[in-house]
Design an enzyme around this catalytic site. Structure first.
Site, PDB file in Angstrom:
ATOM      1  N   GLY A 141       2.690   0.910  -5.345  1.00 43.49           N
ATOM      2  CA  GLY A 141       3.294  -0.127  -6.184  1.00 43.49           C
ATOM      3  C   GLY A 141       2.261  -0.710  -7.143  1.00 43.49           C
ATOM      4  O   GLY A 141       2.516  -0.868  -8.313  1.00 43.49           O
TER       5      GLY A 141
ATOM      6  N   THR B  86      -0.223   2.252   2.496  1.00 42.08           N
ATOM      7  CA  THR B  86      -1.551   1.744   2.827  1.00 42.08           C
ATOM      8  C   THR B  86      -1.876   1.845   4.311  1.00 42.08           C
ATOM      9  O   THR B  86      -3.034   1.738   4.689  1.00 42.08           O
ATOM     10  CB  THR B  86      -1.642   0.257   2.458  1.00 42.08           C
ATOM     11  OG1 THR B  86      -0.546  -0.410   3.091  1.00 42.08           O
ATOM     12  CG2 THR B  86      -1.560   0.058   0.965  1.00 42.08           C
TER      13      THR B  86
ATOM     14  N   GLY C 287      -0.933  -9.387   2.136  1.00 38.32           N
ATOM     15  CA  GLY C 287       0.086  -8.880   3.049  1.00 38.32           C
ATOM     16  C   GLY C 287      -0.395  -8.951   4.486  1.00 38.32           C
ATOM     17  O   GLY C 287       0.189  -9.626   5.336  1.00 38.32           O
TER      18      GLY C 287
ATOM     19  N   GLY D   3      -8.276  -9.171   4.227  1.00 39.44           N
ATOM     20  CA  GLY D   3      -7.449  -8.419   3.280  1.00 39.44           C
ATOM     21  C   GLY D   3      -8.295  -7.463   2.462  1.00 39.44           C
ATOM     22  O   GLY D   3      -9.374  -7.807   1.997  1.00 39.44           O
TER      23      GLY D   3
ATOM     24  N   GLY E 100      -6.648  -5.100   0.162  1.00 39.49           N
ATOM     25  CA  GLY E 100      -5.740  -4.398  -0.750  1.00 39.49           C
ATOM     26  C   GLY E 100      -6.332  -4.074  -2.097  1.00 39.49           C
ATOM     27  O   GLY E 100      -6.135  -2.985  -2.619  1.00 39.49           O
ATOM     28  N   GLU E 101      -7.041  -5.016  -2.710  1.00 39.88           N
ATOM     29  CA  GLU E 101      -7.373  -4.860  -4.121  1.00 39.88           C
ATOM     30  C   GLU E 101      -8.855  -4.846  -4.433  1.00 39.88           C
ATOM     31  O   GLU E 101      -9.252  -4.412  -5.520  1.00 39.88           O
ATOM     32  CB  GLU E 101      -6.678  -5.973  -4.914  1.00 39.88           C
ATOM     33  CG  GLU E 101      -5.178  -5.844  -4.788  1.00 39.88           C
ATOM     34  CD  GLU E 101      -4.424  -7.027  -5.350  1.00 39.88           C
ATOM     35  OE1 GLU E 101      -3.836  -6.862  -6.409  1.00 39.88           O
ATOM     36  OE2 GLU E 101      -4.415  -8.090  -4.717  1.00 39.88           O
TER      37      GLU E 101
HETATM   38 MO1  MOS Z   1      -0.977  -6.406  -6.177  1.00 39.65          MO
HETATM   39  S1  MOS Z   1      -1.627  -6.144  -8.097  1.00 39.65           S
HETATM   40  O1  MOS Z   1      -0.792  -8.001  -5.874  1.00 39.65           O
HETATM   41  O2  MOS Z   1       0.217  -5.322  -5.834  1.00 39.65           O
END
Ligand code: MOS
Length: 685
Positions: free
Chosen positions: A232, A461, A502, A647, A649-650
């Site tokens: 996503g 993920t 998340g 976290g 994720g990014e």
């Molecule tokens: Mo992210 S850019 O908060 O999917």
């Protein structure tokens, strides 16, 4: 009993490699009709006419939806940034950007729908458009301040004036697209008075809430499932055009309607990272001690929807300086509304800050690693608040050791291998940490297993695998006794897979529910909501940190840059699953490599349209571009969040572009301040 911290392969791996796992467009539905979207080809104006006569008798065509017959939508509907005009599809004849859906053609088969969509004649009254972004555009105004608001501590002008060395440069990043492997797809139908949908998105509950508002339905009459999602990167955090159009189709034709965007439509109609133009000034003493950082980024938006590209978050976090000033300018243009993409704000912001720091080290004749170590803050440089945990130095030192940084000659253009120039570079990064309210419920089953239900999503993920381990530890049982249910809006309010929040949000709810379940003797059912608990989280500087190291070769004859080695060292709190987390941050590093060298949405000046809205023209890193790439974690723990997670994720996307650009300077002796680092830009220098 410790499932958390153990490397485990993903639970749904066998289903994915055998093809048993179904993505949104794969799920068989009885009586399915297909919708094909028609997008505006002009950048601004009005629809003069949509002539359906040529398509209404084409084979299989059920009908055409446009602004004249589409269901009316609630203009208050929106998302994280407030009311969102991008959701208001087929409501009027106004064209706000090229790529805006203007019609949906519904037919018995996908091919029939696509053939009719191509045959649909749409005429426009064109108006002059403005799609040319620049930092000094007269329409520029301060960005909204939902987060990353402006700061001004100390006396920036005085500190700069007193500095022994100043770097003052502009850094530019282009429009970039999320490019998830799975295109956006939704299928909607009615069961009695309840709307059912299968949609590819990052959070079924938040999307259901937005869709319910949009169609003025009570939330309990909207049910969205999101079983498997093929990426996503932020673009599926929105209630997407596929879902809005499929819902309209189901309403109108009273059958299940599936809308799957083509790759080109994903580029043109979903979301993108805005172009940025960032002015940065850094002043320092001769010994490298910073006196001032002044970071003023501009980015483009659409008047349809507010959005913040929070480029200055790191500027307030990474380095001690007596004076720090930031301010974000938003420039409204006739473009696709930008939205969060892969480390929003931090990825382009770190390109500016970490390249400028490298330039400062160059001008001071100093090791860029040493420059960073000398400016390590003891408290938040702007807030004055303590850090919950800060392991940037550990990342820098351990990364330097593994990468072999200590033998680097910091002068540029000294290493050659045959015709190639060789260089290395680094960047430090941070990414903010937090959690949002979520609910979870756990039921003790008669067979000794536990059903753990939470409205989480797995974008590929490894969220399923991670949350199963967390639930097992929370209940003090083996993972075999956990039956995890996710991906369903009916499981109750939960934060989406976004903002690198998340895992933290879901872990909090699962641990809370697990504790209650054990307190009541592991029987019956418990349901928790963390809204109150999050409100109690003490105010501190909470961030993940990393250090990224890159080695590149540059061919001076062709301008070709190749990344030869990439290493990221991460402090992301407690690592729930080292295998999945490594995979996640390596994916981020590759995304950062792609940002550095390849990705660039290009517009035609005359039409304002994207000219490379496909994978032939919009280049992303492929396997051949991905060399020796490694990531690992230093010991870290977030004291404010259960299990100590932060976290992941990014942060993998953040810093990589700067590390690569700094390595290109080290190889060639010239600075690349605009992304991507294209061959022609390297040759021009
Ligand atoms: Mo992210 S850019 O908060 O999917």
């Amino acid at each position: 009993m410790n499932a958390v911290g153990v490397a485990r392969p993903r639970i749904e791996g066998p289903a994915k490699v055998t093809g048993a796992a179904r993505y949104a467009a794969d799920v068989p539905i009885e009586g399915l009709a297909f919708g094909a979207a028609v997008l505006s080809t002009v950048s601004r104006g009005r629809i003069r006419d949509i002539d359906i006569s040529a398509v209404q008798d084409m084979p299989g065509v059920l009908g055409v939806l446009d602004h004249r017959n589409a269901p009316r939508l609630n203009p208050k509907a929106g998302g994280f940034f407030g009311p969102d005009g991008q959701l208001q599809l087929l409501q009027d004849e106004v064209i706000p950007f090229a790529g805006r859906p203007v019609a949906l053609v519904v037919a018995e088969t996908l091919e029939q729908a696509q053939a009719a969509a191509e045959a649909l004649l749409v005429t426009y009254d064109e108006e002059p458009h403005d799609t040319e972004f620049s930092a000094d555009h007269p329409a520029g105004r301060p960005a909204i301040t939902l987060f990353d608001g402006p700061v001004d501590v100390g006396d920036v002008e005085a500190e700069l004036a007193a500095s022994a060395m100043i770097v003052e440069e502009r850094y530019r990043t282009p429009e970039e697209h999320h490019s998830a492997m799975e295109p956006h797809s939704a299928t909607a139908w009615w069961e009695g008075d309840r709307l059912e949908a299968i949609d590819s998105n990052q959070g079924p509950f938040t999307i259901a809430a937005a869709l319910a508002t949009l169609f003025s339905l009570p939330l309990d009459r909207v049910h969205i499932r999101t079983e498997h999602v093929g990426g996503g990167f932020g673009s599926k955090g929105l209630c997407g055009p596929q879902l809005i159009l499929a819902t309209m189709g189901a309403l109108r034709f009273q059958r299940p309607v599936r809308v799957t965007l083509t790759r080109s439509q994903v580029f043109l109609s979903t979301a993108m990272r805005p172009a940025t133009d960032q002015l940065i000034r850094i002043g320092a003493e001769a010994d490298g001690k910073l006196r001032a950082i002044w970071h003023e980024p501009a980015f483009e938006i659409s008047p349809l929807a507010e959005y913040i590209e929070g480029c200055t978050e790191l500027t307030k976090t990474l380095y001690a300086a007596p004076a720090i000033r930031t301010g974000l300018t938003a420039v409204p243009l006739d473009i696709l509304p930008p939205y969060s993409m892969r480390g929003p704000g931090a990825a382009p912001g770190s390109f500016a800050l970490e390249c400028a720091m490298d330039e400062l080290a160059e001008r001071l004749g100093m090791d860029p690693l040493e420059l960073r170590l000398r400016n390590e803050p003891s408290v938040g440089p702007v807030s004055g608040l303590p850090f919950s945990s800060r392991n940037l130095v550990a990342c820098l030192r351990e990364g330097a050791r593994r990468f072999g940084w200590n033998t680097r000659d910091h002068r540029p253009r000294l290493r050659r291998e045959g015709p190639l120039l060789v260089g290395t570079g680094l960047a430090a990064t941070s990414f903010s940490v937090g959690a949002f309210p979520s609910s979870a419920s756990i039921s003790a089953e008669p067979d000794g297993t536990f059903t753990v239900a939470i409205g989480a999503t797995d974008l590929g993920t490894g969220a399923r695998t991670a949350l199963t381990a967390v639930a097992a530890d929370a209940l003090m049982v083996d993972t075999e006794r956990i039956r995890l249910q996710i991906s369903d809006s009916a499981l109750g309010p939960a934060w989406s897979a976004g903002g690198s929040r998340g895992t933290t949000s879901w872990v909090w709810a699962i641990i809370e529910a697990g504790t209650k379940m054990r307190e009541q003797g592991c029987s019956g059912t418990v349901t928790v909501d963390t809204t109150q608990l999050l409100g109690d989280l003490a105010s501190m500087e909470r961030h993940a940190f990393s250090a990224v190291f890159a080695e590149v070769t540059v061919d001076p004859a062709t301008g070709e840059v190749r990344v030869r080695r990439l290493l990221g060292m991460y402090a992301i709190g407690r690592v729930v699953n080292p295998l999945m987390a490594r995979s996640q941050v390596i994916g981020g590093l590759i995304g950062g490599l792609s940002m550095a060298l390849h990705e660039e949405g290009i517009r035609d000046r005359v039409s304002g349209r994207h000219v490379n809205a496909d994978f032939a023209g919009y280049h992303i890193a492929a396997h051949a571009d991905v060399p020796d790439i490694e990531a690992d974690f230093v010991s870290d723990y977030e004291p404010g969040i259960p299990m100590g997670v932060k976290g992941a994720g990014e942060i993998g996307n953040v810093g990589t572009a700067a590390a690569i650009a700094n390595a290109v300077w080290h190889a060639t002796g010239t600075r690349q301040r605009s992304l991507p680092i294209r061959l022609d830009r390297v040759l021009e220098e």
